[in-house]
Design a protein around this motif. Structure first.
Motif, PDB file in Angstrom:
ATOM      1  N   VAL A 115       1.002  -7.054  -4.575  1.00  0.00           N
ATOM      2  CA  VAL A 115       1.754  -6.599  -3.480  1.00  0.00           C
ATOM      3  C   VAL A 115       2.800  -7.003  -2.962  1.00  0.00           C
ATOM      4  N   SER A 138       6.509  -6.329   3.608  1.00  0.00           N
ATOM      5  CA  SER A 138       5.574  -4.760   3.897  1.00  0.00           C
ATOM      6  C   SER A 138       4.553  -5.972   5.683  1.00  0.00           C
ATOM      7  N   ARG A 164       7.930  -5.420   7.832  1.00  0.00           N
ATOM      8  CA  ARG A 164       8.488  -3.936   9.365  1.00  0.00           C
ATOM      9  C   ARG A 164       7.229  -4.091   9.624  1.00  0.00           C
ATOM     10  N   GLU A 165       5.644  -4.893   9.082  1.00  0.00           N
ATOM     11  CA  GLU A 165       4.589  -4.657  10.583  1.00  0.00           C
ATOM     12  C   GLU A 165       5.203  -5.311  12.138  1.00  0.00           C
ATOM     13  N   ARG A 183      -2.640  -4.562   5.449  1.00  0.00           N
ATOM     14  CA  ARG A 183      -1.953  -3.471   4.901  1.00  0.00           C
ATOM     15  C   ARG A 183      -0.808  -3.416   3.955  1.00  0.00           C
ATOM     16  N   ASP A 201       2.016  -3.060   0.871  1.00  0.00           N
ATOM     17  CA  ASP A 201       2.259  -2.225   0.408  1.00  0.00           C
ATOM     18  C   ASP A 201       2.056  -3.146  -1.092  1.00  0.00           C
ATOM     19  N   TRP A 252       3.251  -2.445  -4.990  1.00  0.00           N
ATOM     20  CA  TRP A 252       4.951  -3.022  -5.642  1.00  0.00           C
ATOM     21  C   TRP A 252       4.242  -1.367  -6.413  1.00  0.00           C
ATOM     22  N   HIS A 301      -5.747   1.053   1.255  1.00  0.00           N
ATOM     23  CA  HIS A 301      -3.821   0.925   1.938  1.00  0.00           C
ATOM     24  C   HIS A 301      -3.677   1.615   0.903  1.00  0.00           C
ATOM     25  N   GLY A 302      -3.990   1.092  -0.532  1.00  0.00           N
ATOM     26  CA  GLY A 302      -2.570   0.834  -1.777  1.00  0.00           C
ATOM     27  C   GLY A 302      -3.428   1.931  -2.716  1.00  0.00           C
TER      28      GLY A 302
END
Lengths: 237, 237
Positions: free
Chosen positions: A18, A23, A26-27, A103, A105, A107, A140-141
């Motif tokens: 990940v 990520s 962004r959060e 949470r 993401d 790759w 989540h992924g």
């Protein structure tokens, strides 16, 4: 390496599977921007992460008993918020923000590569992240693990030998039938030292455009592949 | 029960998710028939299984340290073979036969029901089977667990409280946010005693046509459903 001899693949997750940096950035933005705060979110993500190794080191050296990474992340969050001069938060808000790590993401190649690899190999994370964190990241992924192994299951943080050995003990496999997959040479060196096979998948943007570490293999790793799809091909999947 | 309050479903596996009896009978026949041996394979499967509780009881009472179920199954196999007057086997043959427990078939509704349930809930086995056994059974039957919990992860055999509490500790959930799903009233009673929600899914053929136990709910279980598809419907999936 001759693939049929390997029965299980163990994966580092943060950075390898990940993209924690973008990520978390962004959060952080999604949390703070509506509260009227502007910062360098990428720098803030890296600052939160920079407190990760020192926090685990307190466990590795025995200065504190084993504590889940969720707890270490939350303690580190308090320090990071102070460092960036951010206002105090209620406990529930801190919990919410701390769950950003649940949470992350993957790759783009991670889920499709793992899906191919799972046809032939048992797949498990061997991460310093705790079980619930790994379960949430996988949901989540769309990461198709067979089970979650790693620091919490083994009661030790990588790169301590027990983190690897305690994990593979759950699989009833000798170390040589297990392969550690990581974007970090140090992780692979520690896994190799206790007998695991090794696969290096570089993630040159993990730390951002100026990354200088872990751009190339620095040990006699069994496999080097540019991404998880290529790893699947290299391992006969 | 109001489904949104439950976040994770924990499953008994032997009998509840998989049909151990006919699977083991088939494996025994496949192993012995080519060796010119004929027996009542169903009776032999039940005899092997009948040594299961006494073996775990030695761990529960502290007469021996925790040992994986694979090891207990193997010890029990030796006793069962002697009971049926079967010839001795080489170590590798005993290992091969013992792995029959890693190839148990799910009941027909198990995989489709779990697949629906997983959309909304975290799913994990909370079985007395060890992690590798559970991983292999899941791969064999297409069971979509998020991670494997249960006796080995918790270091205790059901129905001891620690088997349930040690499992849910990995999920960072209060007991009331977890639901135990089982075909056995005793398992549910023990789970309920430590605060878990409960779902009873009867498996009236687990022990064969003459089964007299666990045909009906015997406690105030939150949900009673005839199979996993109906369980998914009852839980809003």
């Amino acid at each position: 390496v001759s693939p049929p001899e390997v029965e299980a693949l163990l994966f580092d997750v943060f950075g390898t599977v990940v993209d924690w940096r973008t990520s978390i950035a962004r959060e952080l933005e999604a949390f703070w921007a509506p509260r009227g705060i502007e910062r360098d979110w990428d720098a803030m993500a890296r600052a939160w992460r920079s407190r990760y190794q020192p926090a685990m080191e307190a466990v590795r050296t025995g200065r504190r008993p084993f504590a889940k990474l969720d707890l270490l992340h939350r303690e580190n969050l308090l320090g990071m918020l102070e460092e960036f001069g951010l206002p105090g938060l209620a406990e529930a808000e801190l919990d919410e923000l701390n769950r950003a790590w649940h949470r992350l993401d993957p790759w783009p190649d991670s889920a499709p590569g793992l899906t191919r690899l799972r046809r032939r190999y048992i797949l498990a994370p061997c991460s310093n992240g705790n079980v619930r964190l790994m379960v949430d990241v996988a949901r989540h992924g769309g990461l198709p693990w067979d089970t979650v192994l790693g620091a919490e299951a083994a009661g030790a943080y990588k790169p301590q030998p027990q983190a690897y050995l305690g994990s593979i003990a759950f699989l009833d496999l000798p170390a040589g039938a297990c392969m550690m997959v990581a974007a970090h040479n140090g992780d692979l060196a520690a896994a190799r030292a206790v007998g695991l096979r090794t696969a290096f998948v570089p993630r040159p943007h993990e730390h951002g455009p100026g990354q200088t570490k872990d751009l190339a293999p620095e040990g006699p790793w069994d496999v080097v592949a540019p991404d998880f799809e290529a790893l699947a091909t290299a391992l006969g999947c």
